[in-house]
Design a protein around this motif. Sequence first.
Motif, short mmCIF file in Angstrom:
data_model
loop_
_atom_site.label_atom_id
_atom_site.label_comp_id
_atom_site.label_asym_id
_atom_site.label_seq_id
_atom_site.Cartn_x
_atom_site.Cartn_y
_atom_site.Cartn_z
N ARG A 49 -12.45 0.39 9.51
CA ARG A 49 -11.33 -0.44 9.06
C ARG A 49 -11.73 -1.92 9.06
O ARG A 49 -12.08 -2.47 10.11
CB ARG A 49 -10.10 -0.22 9.94
N LEU B 33 -6.07 0.60 7.02
CA LEU B 33 -4.83 0.93 7.72
C LEU B 33 -4.04 1.99 6.94
O LEU B 33 -3.41 2.87 7.54
CB LEU B 33 -3.98 -0.33 7.90
N THR C 164 -5.45 5.35 7.62
CA THR C 164 -5.01 5.78 8.95
C THR C 164 -3.61 6.38 8.90
O THR C 164 -3.34 7.44 9.48
CB THR C 164 -5.03 4.59 9.92
N ASP D 190 -13.07 -0.46 14.17
CA ASP D 190 -12.46 -1.69 13.68
C ASP D 190 -13.39 -2.89 13.80
O ASP D 190 -14.12 -3.02 14.78
CB ASP D 190 -11.18 -1.98 14.45
#
Length: 410
Positions: free
Chosen positions: A96, A102, A105, A119
Motif C-alpha cells: 500500500r 486501501l 484492502t 505499508d
Amino acid sequence: MTHPATFAQLDPPSRLLMGAGPTNVHPRILRAMSYDVIGQMDPEMTAYMDEVMALYREVFRTKNHWTLLVNGSARSAIEAALVSLVSPGMKVVIPRFGRFGLLLTEIVHRCGGIPCTVDVEWGQVVDPAAIEAAIIEHKPGLVACVHGDTSTTTAQPLEEIGRICRKHDVLFYVDATATLGGMTFETDAWNIDVATAGLQKCLNGPPGSAPITLSERAVAAILKRRHDEAGIATGQAQGDGPVIQSNYFDLAMLMNYWSPARMNHHTEATSMLYAARETARLVVEEGVEARVARHVRAGRAMVAGLRAMGLKVYGDDATRMSNVTGVWVPEGVDNARIRQLMRDDFGIEIVSSFGPLTGKIWRIGAMGINARKDKVLLTLAAFDSVLAGEGVKLNRGAGVDAARAAWDAV
C-alpha cells in the motif's frame, strides 16, 4: 422543486480533461458507441466479442486466452478479480502506497479475506524484499497490488514482485487501471496472473467497461472454487455455504459467457463493447510501445514545464507515473480556487488528491488523446496565467518554453 418536464436537453460543457481521469474520449470511440445495438447472441455480436479478446491480448501483452471485459467501470473488474480469487479466510498480501491500496484492502475484507498489508509513506514504493518477507510470514494465497496509484502519482515496479510470487507459488493480481496503454505493462513477462484496467485513462475511452486478463493458474484457482462451491451446495463438501459472494462478478460464469458455448449470464453492454473494441484498435494501430513512448514524452514535458515555472513537483522522478504529475500547492494558495479558475476561464480540469495529500497537491494528467504536445502546452500556459493572477511569483513563460524543449528532446 423543478418539474422534470422543464429539464433542458443535455448540453455538457466542453472541457479539456487534464486531471487524473477520466480523460477526453477519442472521436472514433464516440462514433463506435453510436452504432445500432444488436442482440447479444447475434453472430455478428459474438464475433465482436472474440475480436475484443484478441485485441486486449495485444494491449495487456499476454497470450492468456481468458482476456475479456467486465461490464462496469474499472472497479467492477477489480471486484470481479478479488471476489473470484479470495476465499473466506484467505490471507492476501497488499502493498500500500496510496488510496487505491486501501481500496484493495476494503474489498478483500468484504470477501472475507485477511489483508496482510505492507505499508510505506505515500509517494514511496514498496521494496520487493518486504513483500517477500510478508509472503514468507503470512503464507498468502494472493498478492494484490496497484501498478500506478493516481492519488500519489507513483508507480510500483512489478517485475521483481512477479518473480517472487512465482517462486513462492502465490497468485499475483495487479490493478492497472491508471497505467495500461500509457506505461510499460508486461502481463506474461512479469508473471502477473490477473490484471484489470478501465477505458477512461490512458486508453482514452469512456468509463463503463473494464478489461481483465487471467492466466491459466488463475483460471485453475477460480474453477477449483466453483467445484468447491458446488460440493458445498450439494452437501458433498464441508463449509458454511457458497464461497463466491457475487453472481454478477463471478469470473467462472463470465468465462462461460465469453466461451464458444455463450452460456447466458447477463445482457452484454453492447455500446460499451463497441467502445472497448475501438479503444483497443486505436492502441494496436499506434503500437503499444509507441503509445507508451508518447505518454512518457508528455509526462517529461509536463514535469519540465512545472519546474521551469518555479513550482515543486511531488514525488520521486524514478517512480513517478508518466501520465499523471503531482505538483505542490504553494504556501498560501487556495487549491480549490485555482482549479475553479482553470475550469471557468480556460475550460481545463485539473484535480487535487486524497487522504494526507488532500488540498496539498494538484494532479495534472496527460493521458490518451491528451498526451499531446499542444494539450500539455495549453495546460501549462493556462496554469501560468491563473497562478500569476492569484499573486504566485513564477518564471512567467518559462514553463511553456521548457516543455517544448523537453518534448522535442531525443
